[in-house]
Design a protein around this motif. Structure first.
Motif, PDB file in Angstrom:
ATOM      1  N   LEU A  77       0.842  -1.189   0.000  1.00 45.11           N
ATOM      2  CA  LEU A  77       0.000   0.000   0.000  1.00 45.11           C
ATOM      3  C   LEU A  77       0.886   1.250   0.000  1.00 45.11           C
ATOM      4  O   LEU A  77       1.918   1.290   0.659  1.00 45.11           O
ATOM      5  N   GLY A  78       0.479   2.249  -0.782  1.00 52.07           N
ATOM      6  CA  GLY A  78       1.204   3.509  -0.840  1.00 52.07           C
ATOM      7  C   GLY A  78       2.126   3.663  -2.034  1.00 52.07           C
ATOM      8  O   GLY A  78       2.590   4.765  -2.301  1.00 52.07           O
ATOM      9  N   ILE A  79       2.413   2.569  -2.779  1.00 48.16           N
ATOM     10  CA  ILE A  79       3.271   2.722  -3.959  1.00 48.16           C
ATOM     11  C   ILE A  79       2.483   3.414  -5.061  1.00 48.16           C
ATOM     12  O   ILE A  79       1.257   3.480  -5.027  1.00 48.16           O
ATOM     13  N   THR A  80       3.189   3.924  -6.068  1.00 47.91           N
ATOM     14  CA  THR A  80       2.532   4.613  -7.177  1.00 47.91           C
ATOM     15  C   THR A  80       2.129   3.623  -8.269  1.00 47.91           C
ATOM     16  O   THR A  80       2.586   2.475  -8.276  1.00 47.91           O
ATOM     17  N   GLU A  81       1.329   4.101  -9.211  1.00 45.66           N
ATOM     18  CA  GLU A  81       0.866   3.278 -10.336  1.00 45.66           C
ATOM     19  C   GLU A  81       2.044   2.763 -11.155  1.00 45.66           C
ATOM     20  O   GLU A  81       2.109   1.584 -11.503  1.00 45.66           O
ATOM     21  N   CYS A  82       2.984   3.635 -11.463  1.00 48.63           N
ATOM     22  CA  CYS A  82       4.127   3.246 -12.287  1.00 48.63           C
ATOM     23  C   CYS A  82       5.082   2.335 -11.522  1.00 48.63           C
ATOM     24  O   CYS A  82       5.731   1.471 -12.120  1.00 48.63           O
ATOM     25  N   GLU A  83       5.186   2.514 -10.218  1.00 48.54           N
ATOM     26  CA  GLU A  83       6.004   1.601  -9.417  1.00 48.54           C
ATOM     27  C   GLU A  83       5.435   0.190  -9.474  1.00 48.54           C
ATOM     28  O   GLU A  83       6.186  -0.784  -9.558  1.00 48.54           O
ATOM     29  N   LEU A  84       4.113   0.048  -9.461  1.00 53.04           N
ATOM     30  CA  LEU A  84       3.486  -1.273  -9.572  1.00 53.04           C
ATOM     31  C   LEU A  84       3.883  -1.943 -10.877  1.00 53.04           C
ATOM     32  O   LEU A  84       4.299  -3.105 -10.893  1.00 53.04           O
TER      33      LEU A  84
END
Length: 136
Positions: A77-84
């Protein structure tokens, strides 16, 4: 006199983006004939983090955001869309982008995995919920 000028400059640069545009004039003389050519150009830099586009690619741009950080070690939880997308290593099966009633960006990212579908839900570019097969 310098302080008011400095304050005006600081206020002008305090926005969310920088846009530089302008014109260039070039004169050239050949064989006694002078020609003038006008060109224009612009450049922009966003202070927002990259986000996913509907095709599953991250938006492009140089980020000046102070919250820019190294890639996390895991999906949490808390990561960004692009990090995913970078952590998963593949483009998502589907990306749904919308807006909440509160004006927040809401994104659902779907990955079709061998064990079933995984849905990652983001609010304002932060992972807020994960739905995996077998979860209620």
């Amino acid at each position: 006199m310098r302080l008011p000028v400095l304050l005006v400059c600081a206020a002008a640069l305090g926005g969310c983006s920088v846009d530089m545009g302008g014109f260039a004039f070039q004169s050239q003389t050949r064989g006694g004939v002078t020609t003038t050519r006008t060109t224009s150009g612009s450049a922009g830099i966003s202070t927002q983090e990259p986000v996913l586009m509907p095709d599953g690619e991250c938006s492009v741009g140089a980020s000046l955001d102070p919250s820019t950080r190294p890639l996390p070690n895991e999906i949490a939880l808390g990561i960004t869309e692009c990090e995913l997308v970078r952590l998963k290593g593949t483009r998502p099966s589907d990306v749904l982008i919308g807006e909440s009633g509160k004006g927040q960006r809401e994104v659902q990212v779907l990955y079709s995995e061998p064990g079933g579908r995984e849905i990652y839900m983001f609010t304002d570019n932060r992972l807020s919920r994960i739905v995996k097969p077998g979860q209620g």
